[in-house]
Design a protein around this motif. Structure first.
Motif, mmCIF file in Angstrom:
data_model
loop_
_atom_site.group_PDB
_atom_site.id
_atom_site.type_symbol
_atom_site.label_atom_id
_atom_site.label_comp_id
_atom_site.label_asym_id
_atom_site.label_seq_id
_atom_site.Cartn_x
_atom_site.Cartn_y
_atom_site.Cartn_z
ATOM 1 N N MET A 74 1.629 -11.626 -2.340
ATOM 2 C CA MET A 74 0.606 -10.725 -1.776
ATOM 3 C C MET A 74 0.991 -9.273 -2.070
ATOM 4 N N ILE A 75 0.016 -8.473 -2.543
ATOM 5 C CA ILE A 75 0.287 -7.092 -2.913
ATOM 6 C C ILE A 75 0.168 -6.189 -1.692
ATOM 7 N N THR A 76 1.203 -5.395 -1.452
ATOM 8 C CA THR A 76 1.155 -4.397 -0.398
ATOM 9 C C THR A 76 1.046 -3.029 -1.053
ATOM 10 N N SER A 77 -0.008 -2.307 -0.735
ATOM 11 C CA SER A 77 -0.279 -1.055 -1.434
ATOM 12 C C SER A 77 0.266 0.149 -0.689
ATOM 13 N N ASN A 78 0.744 1.110 -1.441
ATOM 14 C CA ASN A 78 1.072 2.426 -0.908
ATOM 15 C C ASN A 78 0.009 3.438 -1.335
ATOM 16 N N VAL A 79 -1.106 2.930 -1.824
ATOM 17 C CA VAL A 79 -2.230 3.765 -2.241
ATOM 18 C C VAL A 79 -3.475 3.242 -1.541
ATOM 19 N N TRP A 80 -4.153 4.137 -0.812
ATOM 20 C CA TRP A 80 -5.369 3.745 -0.092
ATOM 21 C C TRP A 80 -6.509 4.629 -0.579
ATOM 22 N N ILE A 81 -7.642 4.007 -0.924
ATOM 23 C CA ILE A 81 -8.772 4.733 -1.494
ATOM 24 C C ILE A 81 -9.983 4.563 -0.593
ATOM 25 N N ASP A 82 -10.635 5.675 -0.285
ATOM 26 C CA ASP A 82 -11.868 5.659 0.483
ATOM 27 C C ASP A 82 -12.824 6.634 -0.180
ATOM 28 N N ARG A 112 -14.079 7.802 -12.697
ATOM 29 C CA ARG A 112 -13.663 6.674 -13.526
ATOM 30 C C ARG A 112 -12.161 6.427 -13.371
ATOM 31 N N LEU A 113 -11.383 7.489 -13.265
ATOM 32 C CA LEU A 113 -9.940 7.341 -13.068
ATOM 33 C C LEU A 113 -9.638 6.718 -11.707
ATOM 34 N N ILE A 114 -10.399 7.102 -10.687
ATOM 35 C CA ILE A 114 -10.204 6.496 -9.366
ATOM 36 C C ILE A 114 -10.589 5.022 -9.415
ATOM 37 N N CYS A 115 -11.625 4.704 -10.193
ATOM 38 C CA CYS A 115 -12.004 3.308 -10.395
ATOM 39 C C CYS A 115 -10.841 2.544 -11.023
ATOM 40 N N ALA A 116 -10.200 3.133 -12.027
ATOM 41 C CA ALA A 116 -9.063 2.497 -12.681
ATOM 42 C C ALA A 116 -7.891 2.355 -11.718
ATOM 43 N N LEU A 117 -7.643 3.394 -10.927
ATOM 44 C CA LEU A 117 -6.557 3.348 -9.955
ATOM 45 C C LEU A 117 -6.800 2.243 -8.933
ATOM 46 N N GLN A 118 -8.054 2.126 -8.503
ATOM 47 C CA GLN A 118 -8.391 1.087 -7.534
ATOM 48 C C GLN A 118 -8.155 -0.303 -8.121
ATOM 49 N N ALA A 119 -8.440 -0.454 -9.407
ATOM 50 C CA ALA A 119 -8.194 -1.729 -10.084
ATOM 51 C C ALA A 119 -6.694 -2.026 -10.128
ATOM 52 N N LEU A 120 -5.879 -1.007 -10.400
ATOM 53 C CA LEU A 120 -4.429 -1.198 -10.418
ATOM 54 C C LEU A 120 -3.925 -1.599 -9.038
ATOM 55 N N VAL A 121 -4.490 -0.969 -7.997
ATOM 56 C CA VAL A 121 -4.081 -1.281 -6.625
ATOM 57 C C VAL A 121 -4.341 -2.738 -6.288
ATOM 58 N N THR A 122 -5.426 -3.283 -6.822
ATOM 59 C CA THR A 122 -5.769 -4.682 -6.533
ATOM 60 C C THR A 122 -5.043 -5.668 -7.453
ATOM 61 N N GLY A 123 -4.139 -5.147 -8.282
ATOM 62 C CA GLY A 123 -3.308 -6.026 -9.093
ATOM 63 C C GLY A 123 -3.771 -6.241 -10.518
ATOM 64 N N LYS A 124 -4.832 -5.520 -10.951
ATOM 65 C CA LYS A 124 -5.311 -5.664 -12.319
ATOM 66 C C LYS A 124 -4.324 -5.028 -13.306
ATOM 67 N N ALA A 157 2.407 4.839 -11.911
ATOM 68 C CA ALA A 157 1.377 4.636 -10.883
ATOM 69 C C ALA A 157 1.480 3.224 -10.311
ATOM 70 N N LYS A 158 1.673 2.241 -11.164
ATOM 71 C CA LYS A 158 1.766 0.864 -10.701
ATOM 72 C C LYS A 158 2.991 0.657 -9.813
ATOM 73 N N ASN A 159 4.029 1.474 -10.020
ATOM 74 C CA ASN A 159 5.225 1.377 -9.187
ATOM 75 C C ASN A 159 4.979 1.842 -7.754
ATOM 76 N N LEU A 160 3.851 2.550 -7.535
ATOM 77 C CA LEU A 160 3.483 2.956 -6.178
ATOM 78 C C LEU A 160 2.936 1.789 -5.380
ATOM 79 N N VAL A 161 2.599 0.714 -6.091
ATOM 80 C CA VAL A 161 2.065 -0.477 -5.443
ATOM 81 C C VAL A 161 3.151 -1.521 -5.407
ATOM 82 N N LYS A 162 3.567 -1.894 -4.210
ATOM 83 C CA LYS A 162 4.660 -2.862 -4.076
ATOM 84 C C LYS A 162 4.131 -4.288 -4.085
#
Length: 247
Positions: free
Chosen positions: A1-9, A198-210, A242-247
């Motif tokens: 399970m991915i635990t994020s240190n990045v939260w997007i709203d 678009r970059l935030i869209c990409a970041l959000q994808a990385l946060v979800t494990g893409k 950036a991906k290293n910010l997501v544990k």
């Protein structure tokens, strides 16, 4: 399970990170930086200890061993309040009490609640953090932003659908008139704003494990190399960092 240190709203990106090392970069968001009390932190080569607010489109570099970053879009109500605090300056600093220092990350709701004392230091209402409304007055631009905001809560709308000429047509405007109104209302030109989203869209994808390749495709970049170059120039760090910010 991915635990994020990045939260997007909507209009907000909240990051808790360790060993952050971002080279000189600039982006459309207003940036708040506040280190943990035991953090070693430098902004543009100078030591920082309290809260720092950095203006939109101001080039800066950040090295922080542990702490928080909040990115706020300028056209939001919170962004408007932060602009007022900047008073035309590139950055301003605020002292923090011991109780207001950064804490370790937890879930999204609690993470955003931790920002409340930071806003109080600047005499800004906490409710603005939870308010998705913007300061944009033109109803056409409001509707456009609402459509873009849908990407935060539903499937992302492919960026190819958001070319200036196509958007202008849906608003019954000429392309030049649309670009003028958007810049006037949002304070940022359409193309750099869309690139930011678009970059935030990409970041959000990385946060979800893409993967970076999948994130690039979802956000409308030609390939992962194109995304990586744009990401580095905007955030001062690589996709891998950036991906290293997501544990």
């Amino acid at each position: 399970m991915i635990t994020s240190n990045v939260w997007i709203d909507t209009g907000l990106v909240l990051i808790y990170g360790s060993q952050l090392d971002a080279n000189y970069h600039q982006h459309v968001a207003i940036q708040l930086v506040w280190p943990c009390c035991d953090s070693s932190s430098e902004l543009n080569g100078e030591t920082i200890q309290g809260l720092v607010v950095i203006a939109s489109k101001h080039s800066h570099c950040l090295k922080m061993s542990k702490g928080w970053i909040l990115l706020v879009e300028p056209h939001s109500l919170l962004g408007e309040q932060l602009e007022a605090k900047l008073q035309g300056q590139s950055m301003v600093s605020f002292e923090l009490n011991a109780d207001d220092k950064a804490h370790p990350p937890i879930d999204k709701e609690s993470a955003f609640q931790l920002v409340a004392p930071i806003l109080r230091v600047m005499s800004i209402e906490q409710t603005l953090l939870n308010c998705n409304q913007s300061s944009v007055a033109d109803e056409r631009i409001q509707r456009l932003l609402e459509n873009l905001d849908a990407c935060f809560v539903a499937d992302c709308i492919k960026p190819e659908r958001w070319r200036a000429a196509s958007v202008a047509q849906t608003l019954n405007l000429s392309e030049s008139r649309f670009l003028h109104i958007f810049k006037d209302q949002v304070g940022i030109a359409w193309r750099p704003f869309l690139l930011w989203r678009r970059l935030i869209c990409a970041l959000q994808a990385l946060v979800t494990g893409k993967s970076a390749t999948d994130a690039a495709y979802m956000a409308g970049f030609s390939d992962s190399a194109h995304l990586s170059r744009t990401f580095r120039s905007t955030f001062g760090m690589s996709i891998t960092q950036a991906k290293n910010l997501v544990k």
